[in-house]
Scaffold this active site. Structure first.
Site, short mmCIF file in Angstrom:
data_model
loop_
_atom_site.label_atom_id
_atom_site.label_comp_id
_atom_site.label_asym_id
_atom_site.label_seq_id
_atom_site.Cartn_x
_atom_site.Cartn_y
_atom_site.Cartn_z
N GLY A 11 0.82 -1.22 0.00
CA GLY A 11 0.00 0.00 0.00
C GLY A 11 0.85 1.26 0.00
N ARG A 51 1.12 -5.80 -5.07
CA ARG A 51 1.17 -6.70 -3.91
C ARG A 51 1.64 -8.11 -4.26
NH1 ARG A 51 -0.89 -4.40 0.63
NH2 ARG A 51 -2.21 -2.56 0.37
N ASP A 54 5.73 -7.43 5.50
CA ASP A 54 5.69 -8.58 4.58
C ASP A 54 6.65 -8.37 3.41
OD1 ASP A 54 3.83 -10.48 5.71
OD2 ASP A 54 2.27 -9.00 5.37
N LYS A 94 8.39 0.97 5.26
CA LYS A 94 7.22 1.77 4.90
C LYS A 94 5.95 1.16 5.47
CE LYS A 94 4.59 0.22 2.42
NZ LYS A 94 3.61 -0.48 1.60
N THR A 95 5.14 1.92 6.14
CA THR A 95 3.75 1.57 6.40
C THR A 95 3.12 2.66 7.23
OG1 THR A 95 2.18 0.07 7.48
CG2 THR A 95 4.40 0.05 8.35
N ASP A 127 0.57 2.39 8.93
CA ASP A 127 0.01 1.80 10.15
C ASP A 127 0.94 1.93 11.36
OD1 ASP A 127 -2.09 1.10 8.59
OD2 ASP A 127 -1.84 -1.05 8.75
#
Length: 544
Positions: free
Chosen positions: A77, A141, A172, A198-199, A201
């Protein structure tokens, strides 16, 4: 490509670099490392990339580097700042040797396997400096985990004479980067693989990674929107706003947004799990606050809900775990959707079946059906905010009949996800990502593979940040995925004994009763440092 006035002005912003990455760089190596858990299993799976030392970049003496080509992949994402990682790589490569070249693989890891790429030249790079999104090369993805994918990727790596790949992604994607690095090292192919954290969240962090990129910008974007809603809420005084925010596996975004905006209620998934709360207990908690505010004449309020909340309710978590195992069985994969539900129900324990049957039909179906590529329930599709508001409304009706509530309960629902993923990066993320890209280039130049680029000391001015690399194996443990044990990077959850949560917990009772809203306003790109260059409250509290 047409560009806005903001983008034109932002293009001129020069991201700040730590002094260890300015000019000539020297590598300072630390002690050997080991994985966070399951050391023997991880070491056995990664014999060529296990136990490597931590790396820090410090000022060094000028030296020459032979020309090299590098490939870059955006995976998973979107998160604000991805383009600055790429510009950081590009600028550092050109500084090392102007003959160096950078190739971007199109639409994520699939671009490597399908040989879909473009050379990233200065003309292209300059259009994307300090911009949000991943549209320079796109993302995807596709999971890099099979030998035939590695070998197919090697064909284009050889054709383009690529020395190293940089994979920019979450836990992941970086796990896959580590697997790829190990494979290429085991085969003596001479191809290095570097990861970048990266994220939005915020769940890719640990002692070495203080924050994942994009988290700062996303939280500022969501907090602006939540602040706008709070101001509307406090103006109209007639709605309870149920606001779901991104964060499937951890509640870092919900917690940070609560610290920035001071809503009446914020649920933290990790606390729900630790206290073994049921759905009914959560509903009672919300209803009691609604009733208490109504008694003061305040029939309005704001509630922040983390996206993954439902997975943290212990009874539902147990149900999901068994559903995952059942739906991973070969015979289940061959069935139609309705058959799958009946098949799953017939394999559930009595306890799990009772929970399944107690859920609204739509929620139960969602838990039993669609999975993402990693085999997880797609919780973002479950309208937890509407589930909770419906159940709270029913609870209040029962309270009204008993004379325990006499207010009005009208609701509005919001889910903030895509709104924050591609925002123009904050000054913090613009600087942080540029430094990560520069670190990745230095890791490559210094012959490293199986490392993740890192930048530490991030609450200090950027000049004092510490750049380097951490072996990806250091962050790994074994976990069950799609019915089998696999090596993965351990997700970082909200720590209930950490300073950010403790600060929230110490204030939430006051915020519940009072209307103590803060309206942060939009992200600032220009102006005084105390307005423009602040890290998240999470980082400030963690680092005192």
């Amino acid at each position: 490509m047409e560009i806005s006035a903001l983008q034109k002005a932002r293009a001129a912003y020069q991201p700040k670099l730590p002094k260890g990455l300015k000019g000539a760089v020297k590598v300072k190596e630390g002690a050997p490392t080991q994985s966070v858990d399951n050391q023997e299993e991880i070491k056995k799976l990664f014999p060529n990339t296990y136990g490597m030392p931590l790396v820090e970049f410090v000022p060094g003496e000028e030296k020459s580097f032979a020309p090299m080509n590098v490939g870059v992949i955006l995976s998973g994402g979107q998160a604000p700042g991805g383009h600055n990682v790429i510009t950081g790589i590009f600028d550092s490569l050109k500084a090392l040797n102007p003959a160096n070249r950078l190739f971007g693989f199109i639409l994520g890891p699939g671009g490597l396997v399908d040989h879909d790429y473009m050379e990233l030249t200065a003309d292209i790079i300059d259009k994307y400096r300090n911009t949000g999104g991943f549209d320079m090369i796109g993302s995807g993805r596709t999971k890099l985990e099979k030998v035939d994918q590695f070998e197919k990727g090697l064909e284009i790596i050889r054709k383009l004479d690529i020395k190293a790949l940089v994979i920019i992604g979450g836990d992941d994607s970086n796990t896959n980067a580590c697997v790829l690095a190990e494979y290429y090292a085991a085969q003596n192919y001479g191809v290095q693989v570097i990861g970048c954290p990266k994220t939005i969240d915020g769940d890719l962090k640990n002692d070495q990674i203080e924050t994942s990129f994009g988290f700062d910008t996303a939280c500022k974007t969501y907090s602006e929107l939540i602040g706008n809603i709070e101001r509307d809420c406090n103006s109209a005084r007639k709605y309870w706003h149920f606001i779901k925010v991104m964060g499937r596996s951890a509640s870092h975004i919900a917690l940070e947004c609560a610290l920035q905006t001071q809503p009446n209620i914020c649920l933290i998934s990790e606390e729900v799990e630790a206290k073994e709360q049921s759905l009914e207990e959560i509903v009672n908690y919300i209803a009691n606050i609604v009733a208490a505010r109504a008694a003061e004449g305040n029939n309005f309020g704001t509630i922040i809900i983390p996206e993954g909340l439902i997975e943290f309710i212990p009874a539902i978590k147990k149900l999901i775990a068994q559903l995952n195992d059942v739906l991973a069985l070969p015979e289940a994969k061959e069935m139609g959707r309705e058959e799958q539900i009946d098949f799953a129900k017939s394999h559930l324990t009595d306890e799990n079946l009772a929970v399944f049957n107690s859920l609204p039909t739509g929620v139960a179906r969602q838990l039993a059906l669609d999975r993402d590529p990693h085999g997880n329930v797609q919780v973002s599709l479950i309208e937890t905010e509407k589930l909770l508001s419906t159940m709270v409304s029913q609870k209040l009706e029962r309270m009204k009949k008993r004379g325990e509530y006499s207010g009005k309960f009208a609701t509005q629902h919001h889910f903030f996800g895509y709104e924050g993923r591609c925002a123009a990066p904050s000054n913090f993320d613009a600087d942080y990502c540029y430094a990560l890209g520069s670190s990745a280039a230095q890791l490559i130049a210094n012959g490293k593979t199986g490392y993740m680029a890192i930048v530490k000391n991030t609450t200090a001015p950027a000049d004092e940040w510490i750049a380097g690399g951490v072996p990806i194996t250091m962050m790994m443990n074994m976990e069950k995925r799609n019915g089998e044990m696999k090596p993965v990077i351990r997700k970082a959850l909200v720590e209930l004994d950490g300073a950010p949560f403790k600060t929230f917990a110490a204030n939430r009772e006051k915020w519940a009763k009072e209307t103590a809203y803060i309206y942060p306003g939009p992200i600032q790109y220009w102006g005084p440092t105390e307005v423009c260059d602040q890290p998240t409250m999470t980082l400030k509290l963690e680092q005192k």
